[in-house]
Design an enzyme around this catalytic site. Structure first.
Site, PDB file in Angstrom:
ATOM      1  CB  SER A   1      36.272  35.054  51.967  1.00 39.83           C
ATOM      2  OG  SER A   1      35.687  35.715  50.938  1.00 39.83           O
TER       3      SER A   1
ATOM      4  CG  HIS B   1      34.757  40.567  51.633  1.00 41.95           C
ATOM      5  ND1 HIS B   1      35.715  40.753  50.677  1.00 41.95           N
ATOM      6  CD2 HIS B   1      34.552  39.251  51.711  1.00 41.95           C
ATOM      7  CE1 HIS B   1      36.077  39.585  50.189  1.00 41.95           C
ATOM      8  NE2 HIS B   1      35.373  38.659  50.805  1.00 41.95           N
TER       9      HIS B   1
ATOM     10  CG  HIS C   1      37.505  39.698  45.508  1.00 47.57           C
ATOM     11  ND1 HIS C   1      36.894  39.996  46.700  1.00 47.57           N
ATOM     12  CD2 HIS C   1      38.358  38.684  45.759  1.00 47.57           C
ATOM     13  CE1 HIS C   1      37.356  39.191  47.639  1.00 47.57           C
ATOM     14  NE2 HIS C   1      38.251  38.381  47.101  1.00 47.57           N
TER      15      HIS C   1
ATOM     16  CE1 TYR D   1      33.682  38.503  44.094  1.00 52.42           C
ATOM     17  CE2 TYR D   1      35.778  37.322  44.026  1.00 52.42           C
ATOM     18  CZ  TYR D   1      34.710  37.837  44.738  1.00 52.42           C
ATOM     19  OH  TYR D   1      34.664  37.693  46.093  1.00 52.42           O
ATOM     20  CD  GLU D   2      33.889  42.691  45.351  1.00 47.25           C
ATOM     21  OE1 GLU D   2      33.120  43.170  46.180  1.00 47.25           O
ATOM     22  OE2 GLU D   2      35.103  42.594  45.527  1.00 47.25           O
TER      23      GLU D   2
ATOM     24  CB  ALA E   1      39.027  31.672  51.535  1.00 45.52           C
TER      25      ALA E   1
ATOM     26  CG  MET F   1      37.772  33.432  42.875  1.00 37.67           C
ATOM     27  SD  MET F   1      36.005  33.622  43.184  1.00 37.67           S
ATOM     28  CE  MET F   1      35.448  31.908  43.034  1.00 37.67           C
ATOM     29  CB  SER F   2      42.018  37.348  46.110  1.00 33.77           C
ATOM     30  OG  SER F   2      42.280  36.314  47.033  1.00 33.77           O
TER      31      SER F   2
ATOM     32  CG  ASN G   1      36.643  24.659  48.611  1.00 38.64           C
ATOM     33  OD1 ASN G   1      36.810  25.818  48.979  1.00 38.64           O
ATOM     34  ND2 ASN G   1      36.885  24.263  47.382  1.00 38.64           N
TER      35      ASN G   1
ATOM     36  CG  HIS H   1      30.245  32.811  49.810  1.00 33.17           C
ATOM     37  ND1 HIS H   1      31.597  33.080  49.716  1.00 33.17           N
ATOM     38  CD2 HIS H   1      29.728  33.787  50.600  1.00 33.17           C
ATOM     39  CE1 HIS H   1      31.884  34.178  50.400  1.00 33.17           C
ATOM     40  NE2 HIS H   1      30.765  34.619  50.953  1.00 33.17           N
TER      41      HIS H   1
HETATM   42  N1  HPA Z   1      37.909  28.040  44.048  1.00 35.93           N
HETATM   43  C1  HPA Z   1      38.133  29.369  43.950  1.00 35.93           C
HETATM   44  N2  HPA Z   1      38.150  30.175  45.000  1.00 35.93           N
HETATM   45  C2  HPA Z   1      37.957  29.638  46.212  1.00 35.93           C
HETATM   46  C3  HPA Z   1      37.724  28.256  46.384  1.00 35.93           C
HETATM   47  C4  HPA Z   1      37.708  27.418  45.243  1.00 35.93           C
HETATM   48  O1  HPA Z   1      37.504  26.189  45.309  1.00 35.93           O
HETATM   49  N3  HPA Z   1      37.563  28.048  47.714  1.00 35.93           N
HETATM   50  C5  HPA Z   1      37.701  29.265  48.325  1.00 35.93           C
HETATM   51  N4  HPA Z   1      37.941  30.213  47.428  1.00 35.93           N
END
Ligand code: HPA
Length: 276
Positions: free
Chosen positions: A29, A60, A82, A84-85, A112, A210-211, A234, A246
């Site tokens: 991402s 993406h 992903h 989650y999609e 990320a 998430m990947s 973050n 996001h």
């Molecule tokens: N959690 C999950 N996925 C992420 C995060 C997070 O804090 N930051 C970027 N992708």
């Protein structure tokens, strides 16, 4: 479902004559700027490749790009698929096996991630040295094709120790601070709760996202060596006053991408000269 032979027939229609990448790289991402460094790119939209569904998250671009980075042939997956999609494992398997079938022996994963370490904040890079699979499954579940890889695979050196050394050397040479840590995968798409992050910390996680995990398992299964770097976007939930969004992750991803754009080509140069 399209067979791998059918998939490769389509890819080879686009591929430059005699093109054999040394590296595959998948961009997370907000990290797609790295793909713009590729010279003489040939791009194939995922939609044009049988068996690949298109990811739908903003940021993406979903292109398979063949070209050169620092004169080294690479194939870049610009946009990932992903879970989650609602995407099943089939197209994720296809995507990673395309890289192997083109001839790449080394797979570079970027992503990320949220940091569970106060000392590694947004905009920093973290090299992944191991993972904890918190996805609700494993991409190798189902009948095993022995021509691709064995039924059971070891994961002790999943994040190749030799490549880790080369990544450290590349970071030193480019003057980039490179943290190191363990990545824990969640299904998403909701970010974690503060309680989950506290729990993950006791489990030994340094980063959360998430990947990564399905791709690394698949790359190891078909025999590619893996290096992975997370762009920290973050501090994880509950660790900072700033709420996780996001948009925020894309903003800090852009800062980390500037470092990745220096680090990854240097890593490719180091690794290529170590190969010969
Ligand atoms: N959690 C999950 N996925 C992420 C995060 C997070 O804090 N930051 C970027 N992708």
């Amino acid at each position: 479902m399209a067979s791998m032979a059918e998939v490769m027939q389509v890819i080879n229609r686009y591929a430059p004559k005699g093109f054999v990448p040394k590296f595959g790289i998948i961009l997370g991402s907000g990290l797609s700027e790295l793909a713009e460094q590729i010279t003489n790119p040939v791009s194939i939209p995922y939609q044009a490749i049988p068996g690949l569904h298109v990811g739908g998250v903003a940021g993406h671009a979903s292109l398979l790009v063949m070209g050169h980075l620092n004169d080294v042939p690479i194939v870049c997956l610009r946009g990932r698929l992903h879970l989650y999609e609602g995407i099943p494992y089939d197209p994720i398997r296809t995507l990673i096996r395309i890289v192997k079938n083109l001839g790449a022996s080394t797979f570079i994963v970027t992503c990320a991630a949220g940091s569970l370490r106060q000392d590694v904040g947004p905009g920093e890079l973290m090299m992944l040295t191991d993972h904890i699979n918190f996805h609700p499954g494993n991409p190798l579940v189902g009948p095993n094709d022995e021509t691709i890889g064995p039924r059971f695979i070891g994961m002790e050196d999943a994040y190749d120790p030799g490549l880790q050394d080369l990544m450290r050397a590349a970071a030193k040479r480019t003057n980039i601070n490179l943290a190191e840590g363990v990545y824990l995968s969640t299904l998403g798409p909701s970010f974690e709760t503060p309680a989950e992050i506290r729990a993950f910390k006791t489990l030994g996680a340094d980063a959360v996202g998430m990947s990564v995990v399905p791709e690394v398992i698949l790359a190891r299964h078909c025999g590619m060596r893996v290096a992975a770097v997370a762009a920290i976007t973050n501090l994880a939930a509950g660790m900072s006053k700033e709420k996780i969004t996001h948009e925020g992750t894309l903003h800090h991803g852009a800062i980390a991408t500037r470092k990745l754009i220096k680090l990854i080509p240097e890593f490719i140069k180091e690794t290529t000269s170590a190969m010969v």
